[in-house]
Design an enzyme around this catalytic site. Sequence first.
Site, mmCIF file in Angstrom:
data_model
loop_
_atom_site.group_PDB
_atom_site.id
_atom_site.type_symbol
_atom_site.label_atom_id
_atom_site.label_comp_id
_atom_site.label_asym_id
_atom_site.label_seq_id
_atom_site.Cartn_x
_atom_site.Cartn_y
_atom_site.Cartn_z
ATOM 1 N N LYS A 176 25.025 -30.389 -23.641
ATOM 2 C CA LYS A 176 24.170 -31.153 -24.551
ATOM 3 C C LYS A 176 23.708 -32.437 -23.860
ATOM 4 O O LYS A 176 24.479 -33.364 -23.672
ATOM 5 C CB LYS A 176 24.903 -31.518 -25.846
ATOM 6 C CG LYS A 176 23.872 -31.979 -26.894
ATOM 7 C CD LYS A 176 24.386 -32.931 -27.912
ATOM 8 C CE LYS A 176 24.483 -34.355 -27.507
ATOM 9 N NZ LYS A 176 23.195 -35.046 -27.232
ATOM 10 N N GLY A 229 30.110 -41.114 -21.598
ATOM 11 C CA GLY A 229 29.389 -41.940 -22.566
ATOM 12 C C GLY A 229 30.242 -43.123 -22.953
ATOM 13 O O GLY A 229 31.137 -43.532 -22.204
ATOM 14 N N GLU A 232 33.568 -45.719 -27.548
ATOM 15 C CA GLU A 232 33.538 -45.483 -28.997
ATOM 16 C C GLU A 232 33.334 -43.990 -29.310
ATOM 17 O O GLU A 232 34.077 -43.398 -30.099
ATOM 18 C CB GLU A 232 32.353 -46.302 -29.507
ATOM 19 C CG GLU A 232 32.230 -46.500 -30.941
ATOM 20 C CD GLU A 232 30.859 -47.171 -31.235
ATOM 21 O OE1 GLU A 232 30.140 -47.576 -30.285
ATOM 22 O OE2 GLU A 232 30.536 -47.238 -32.416
ATOM 23 N N GLY A 234 33.741 -41.572 -27.160
ATOM 24 C CA GLY A 234 34.855 -40.870 -26.521
ATOM 25 C C GLY A 234 36.020 -40.692 -27.481
ATOM 26 O O GLY A 234 36.662 -39.639 -27.538
ATOM 27 N N GLU A 251 34.781 -39.763 -19.294
ATOM 28 C CA GLU A 251 34.331 -40.843 -18.405
ATOM 29 C C GLU A 251 33.598 -41.818 -19.295
ATOM 30 O O GLU A 251 32.495 -41.536 -19.757
ATOM 31 C CB GLU A 251 33.434 -40.252 -17.305
ATOM 32 C CG GLU A 251 33.383 -41.115 -16.053
ATOM 33 C CD GLU A 251 32.232 -42.087 -16.068
ATOM 34 O OE1 GLU A 251 32.393 -43.156 -16.717
ATOM 35 O OE2 GLU A 251 31.200 -41.801 -15.468
ATOM 36 N N CYS A 285 27.667 -47.332 -16.066
ATOM 37 C CA CYS A 285 29.022 -47.673 -16.521
ATOM 38 C C CYS A 285 29.834 -48.341 -15.412
ATOM 39 O O CYS A 285 30.753 -49.098 -15.682
ATOM 40 C CB CYS A 285 29.723 -46.451 -17.081
ATOM 41 S SG CYS A 285 29.573 -45.019 -16.042
ATOM 42 N N GLU A 386 31.067 -53.933 -23.188
ATOM 43 C CA GLU A 386 30.077 -53.333 -22.300
ATOM 44 C C GLU A 386 28.698 -53.519 -22.931
ATOM 45 O O GLU A 386 28.451 -53.051 -24.038
ATOM 46 C CB GLU A 386 30.372 -51.843 -22.105
ATOM 47 C CG GLU A 386 29.425 -51.200 -21.126
ATOM 48 C CD GLU A 386 29.759 -49.745 -20.841
ATOM 49 O OE1 GLU A 386 29.991 -48.990 -21.800
ATOM 50 O OE2 GLU A 386 29.757 -49.374 -19.659
HETATM 51 P P1 ADP Z 1 25.393 -44.213 -24.632
HETATM 52 O O1 ADP Z 1 25.894 -45.496 -25.199
HETATM 53 O O2 ADP Z 1 25.407 -44.116 -23.164
HETATM 54 O O3 ADP Z 1 24.167 -43.668 -25.311
HETATM 55 P P2 ADP Z 1 26.911 -42.470 -26.227
HETATM 56 O O4 ADP Z 1 28.377 -42.418 -26.139
HETATM 57 O O5 ADP Z 1 26.283 -43.022 -27.464
HETATM 58 O O6 ADP Z 1 26.516 -43.231 -24.928
HETATM 59 O O7 ADP Z 1 26.256 -41.061 -25.974
HETATM 60 C C1 ADP Z 1 26.609 -40.222 -24.930
HETATM 61 C C2 ADP Z 1 26.426 -38.790 -25.369
HETATM 62 O O8 ADP Z 1 27.280 -38.548 -26.483
HETATM 63 C C3 ADP Z 1 25.028 -38.439 -25.840
HETATM 64 O O9 ADP Z 1 24.719 -37.113 -25.422
HETATM 65 C C4 ADP Z 1 25.153 -38.503 -27.346
HETATM 66 O O10 ADP Z 1 24.219 -37.677 -28.009
HETATM 67 C C5 ADP Z 1 26.549 -37.973 -27.542
HETATM 68 N N1 ADP Z 1 27.178 -38.342 -28.815
HETATM 69 C C6 ADP Z 1 26.968 -39.452 -29.559
HETATM 70 N N2 ADP Z 1 27.723 -39.422 -30.676
HETATM 71 C C7 ADP Z 1 28.442 -38.284 -30.636
HETATM 72 C C8 ADP Z 1 29.420 -37.688 -31.497
HETATM 73 N N3 ADP Z 1 29.802 -38.256 -32.626
HETATM 74 N N4 ADP Z 1 29.959 -36.508 -31.112
HETATM 75 C C9 ADP Z 1 29.592 -35.917 -29.968
HETATM 76 N N5 ADP Z 1 28.673 -36.425 -29.125
HETATM 77 C C10 ADP Z 1 28.101 -37.588 -29.460
#
Ligand code: ADP
Length: 491
Positions: A176, A229, A232, A234, A251, A285, A386
């Site tokens: 995804k 990502g 939070e 994670g 990560e 990151c 961050e």
């Molecule tokens: P960033 O701050 O770099 O955008 P995120 O952690 O928000 O990082 O997003 C990283 C990935 O995680 C993206 O592909 C986002 O769509 C996905 N994502 C965001 N929220 C969720 C969730 N609740 N469950 C699974 N994946 C998520």
Amino acid sequence: MTLSLRTNAFIDGAWTPAASGMTFRTYNPGTGEVLADVAACDREDVNLAVAAARRAFDGPWSAIAPTARGTLLRQIASLIRANAADLALLDTRNAGRPIRDTRNDLVRAADIFDFYGGLTDKLRGATIPVPPGYSAITIHEPYGVVGAIIPWNLPLVMACLKAAPALAAGNTVVLKPAEQTPLSALVLAELCQEAGLPDGVLNVVPGFGETAGAALAENTGVDKIAFTGSTEVGRLIMQAASGNIKGLTLELGGKAPNIVFADADLEMAARGALFTVFHHQGQVCAAGTRLIVERSIHDAFLGLLVEKIGRIKIGLPEDPSVHVGALISREQLERVESYVGKGLAEGGRLVTGGGALRDKVPAGGHYFRPTVFADIAPEMTVAREEIFGPVLSVLAFDGEDDAIRLANSTLYGLTAAVWTRDAGRAARLPRRIRAGTVWTNMINMMNVAVPAGGHGQSGFGNEYGIEGAEGYTRLKTVWTNFAEHPVGWAL
Ligand code: ADP
């Protein structure tokens, strides 16, 4: 651009709209222009993709010899190289990342497939010395179906960094991409198909985190989740993955310390300090966002930074002379602005920058001026959280212990850097800093062969290197009694 844009999901070897028929818009953050409307996948699409990945894992993918699997992965590397110029431009347009960076990304993306293609037949187990008449061996087995969830900052590299080692280890994948940058992952799927990857081995489900991402993290047909990502998200993924006790690699965020001693080569250190925090508008990151400078050179070093900042060229990401492109979105720009507000409110001294850049940049883009805060204490928000923007927090230290105290005053632990000409100190400090990677007299260097991972709340598990592929395997131990030794009680 000669590559055709793909906007549907790629499930079981076919391009399919979302079951709901919904789409979402993806933009060029450098100009604000709409690039495409992309299938907005949700639970139903994720279920189909996971089922296809399971069939492929139980069927054709497991039947292919490891060496042949390697040939397929190296073929994907060749196709990435053949389309590198177009793919670099696509990521530049979709992520706002300068073309000078995405051109390097493409080299790395192809190298990742080559490196892991070379590992498929080298993930060896062990034969362990045990008492006579028995044998004990270990086997690296694939998990099965891997769900990969990636961010928007380096779209194609992230997609390759998940897909290649997972496939090399014998898994199938449901990927995804981030909702901001879905386009290059879809092209990757096309190249994988062209290389001859069987249907269902790599599936791509574009969509939002709370819908497609959450559905993938929860899906009990998925054996492992690899996520990059925010910390939070994670945490949410860890919870979602607990349903069927999935394997997990996380990560996550970082707040990397970059420590400069008075005895360092200050010209080199200044270049490194600027590159690490301002390239890609700080949306990395591993960025060294906390500059920890020895007090005796603090003012002179800041002066050097400010002078050099004036020479950073910010503008349209596809201009090859540009050093720094755009923030990913208006929301991100507002987020960075709000951190600047907190920095000021909590007593930070704004040395330069502090707001959006509107002169000589495309009107619809999201550009932010390189921003430096001095007089920062470790408790301040800009030193703790961050920001994912071009904001540098400068802290002064007195002596080695103080430098370590400041460096480790974070919940994160992704990367760190130390600049010094003292060989003893250069050897000592990396062992005292809590971080998965420490650079000495250099910064932000990554290589496909060198493992990298987070400590603390930056996550766990390694990417890159042999360890990166081993992380997509489970170890199985097989014991054999070949001397027909009696077993159990003589009943
Ligand atoms: P960033 O701050 O770099 O955008 P995120 O952690 O928000 O990082 O997003 C990283 C990935 O995680 C993206 O592909 C986002 O769509 C996905 N994502 C965001 N929220 C969720 C969730 N609740 N469950 C699974 N994946 C998520």
